[in-house]
Design a protein around this motif. Structure first.
Motif, mmCIF file in Angstrom:
data_model
loop_
_atom_site.group_PDB
_atom_site.id
_atom_site.type_symbol
_atom_site.label_atom_id
_atom_site.label_comp_id
_atom_site.label_asym_id
_atom_site.label_seq_id
_atom_site.Cartn_x
_atom_site.Cartn_y
_atom_site.Cartn_z
ATOM 1 N N ILE A 1 0.803 -1.381 0.013
ATOM 2 C CA ILE A 1 0.151 0.001 -0.011
ATOM 3 C C ILE A 1 1.048 1.360 -0.015
ATOM 4 N N ASP A 2 2.199 1.362 0.508
ATOM 5 C CA ASP A 2 2.927 2.534 0.614
ATOM 6 C C ASP A 2 3.656 2.519 -0.670
ATOM 7 N N ASP A 3 3.274 1.708 -1.508
ATOM 8 C CA ASP A 3 4.000 1.817 -3.037
ATOM 9 C C ASP A 3 5.164 1.221 -3.044
ATOM 10 N N SER A 4 5.598 0.426 -1.861
ATOM 11 C CA SER A 4 7.127 -0.081 -2.159
ATOM 12 C C SER A 4 6.892 -1.588 -2.467
ATOM 13 N N ASN A 5 7.905 -2.354 -2.771
ATOM 14 C CA ASN A 5 7.917 -3.832 -3.148
ATOM 15 C C ASN A 5 8.664 -4.318 -2.108
ATOM 16 N N LYS A 6 7.729 -5.602 -2.030
ATOM 17 C CA LYS A 6 8.370 -6.828 -1.052
ATOM 18 C C LYS A 6 8.474 -8.004 -1.667
#
Length: 92
Positions: A27-32
């Motif tokens: 949701i925070d536009d980061s990739n995991k």
């Protein structure tokens, strides 16, 4: 009353889909990495991870579908039809 264990329910059902290094957008536009996703994580579409199923590759062929590493039993929507990746002949 008889209860089945998860092993009995899933016995014989192929359910491995994604490689552990598949990137998932949160949701925070980061990739995991998918292997690092935790219950409670919120994904970019605002859905919440409510469970995690982990497995090891079980002699399944691996495919690359649009640069995503998946097993052949994964369904995709391709050319306006749902189809198994294995049917697209993209074996690595």
């Amino acid at each position: 009353m008889m209860f089945k264990s998860i092993n009995n329910i899933l016995d014989g059902i192929p359910f491995i889909c994604f490689d552990e290094n598949t990137l998932i957008k949160t949701i925070d536009d980061s990739n995991k990495l998918i292997k690092d996703i935790k219950v409670g994580d919120i994904l970019t579409d605002n859905s919440e991870v409510i469970g995690i199923l982990k497995s090891k590759y079980n002699n399944q062929k691996i495919y690359s579908y649009k640069n995503i590493i998946v097993t052949g039993d994964h369904f995709v929507y391709d050319n306006n039809v749902h189809i198994l990746v294995v049917q697209l002949n993209l074996y690595l």
